[in-house]
Design an enzyme around this catalytic site. Structure first.
Site, short mmCIF file in Angstrom:
data_model
loop_
_atom_site.label_atom_id
_atom_site.label_comp_id
_atom_site.label_asym_id
_atom_site.label_seq_id
_atom_site.Cartn_x
_atom_site.Cartn_y
_atom_site.Cartn_z
N LEU A 83 9.67 -36.87 -14.36
CA LEU A 83 10.20 -35.92 -15.32
C LEU A 83 11.65 -36.25 -15.63
CD1 LEU A 83 8.93 -32.49 -13.92
CD2 LEU A 83 7.93 -33.84 -15.73
N ASP A 84 12.06 -35.98 -16.85
CA ASP A 84 13.47 -36.12 -17.20
C ASP A 84 14.28 -35.11 -16.40
OD1 ASP A 84 12.86 -38.08 -19.06
OD2 ASP A 84 12.77 -36.69 -20.73
N ARG A 85 15.55 -35.39 -16.22
CA ARG A 85 16.40 -34.58 -15.37
C ARG A 85 16.34 -33.08 -15.67
NH1 ARG A 85 21.96 -37.03 -15.23
NH2 ARG A 85 21.19 -37.40 -17.32
#
Length: 174
Positions: free
Chosen positions: A1-3
């Site tokens: 997942l993106d941050r």
């Protein structure tokens, strides 16, 4: 997942399980469901699929993905299905089902159809919607369905986090 993406993350406890899951992930036997708040409203059509090649682009120390022609030397195929769950004058709540897992795929695709994800400064998402500040990227990994190493299919889900639910409610998308 993106941050800044909230939600489900899957990890394996053993090397055997990691190998099993990796094989099935590469075979596209995982089903992923995301929720996103997009602006300036619902896409037209309200549901469909986006299937465009993507390529990675480096700008200094930053990496971006871009839609590109399928014959580009760095092109990677990708596909996402989407449907509008609710809409208001300023935004819409979408359900997204990526069939591939390219970096920033959902973010790039939605920006490419003029409906960037709220809070996504990198790809043109609004930082305020309907007079309400957007605290982060409004993208949530809601569910993951996958073959389980012990047999059968397992589904794990994560409820929408408080900050995203608050914005959904404020925008009348609930």
């Amino acid at each position: 997942l993106d941050r800044d993406t909230s939600g489900v993350i899957l990890t394996a406890k053993t090397k055997t399980a990691a190998s099993f899951l990796g094989k099935h992930m590469m075979g596209r036997r995982f089903a992923k469901t995301y929720r996103a708040i997009v602006t300036p409203g619902a896409p037209d059509p309200a549901q469909g699929a986006i299937e465009e090649a993507l390529r990675r682009e480096e700008l200094g120390r930053e990496a971006y993905m871009r839609v590109c022609p399928p014959d580009h030397p760095d092109a990677e195929s990708a596909k996402t299905r989407y449907r509008t769950l609710s809409k208001g004058p300023d935004a819409a709540l979408l359900e997204l089902n990526p069939e591939t897992g390219r970096m920033h795929q959902l973010r790039v695709y939605l920006a490419s159809i003029g409906r960037p994800i709220s809070g996504d400064a990198r790809y043109g998402g609004a930082l305020a919607v309907g007079g309400h500040p957007v605290p982060r990227l409004m993208l949530h990994a809601a569910a993951l369905s996958f073959p389980h190493p012990d047999g059968g299919t397992k589904v794990i889900e994560a409820p929408v986090p408080t900050d995203m639910q608050k914005l959904i409610d404020l925008l009348g998308l609930g």
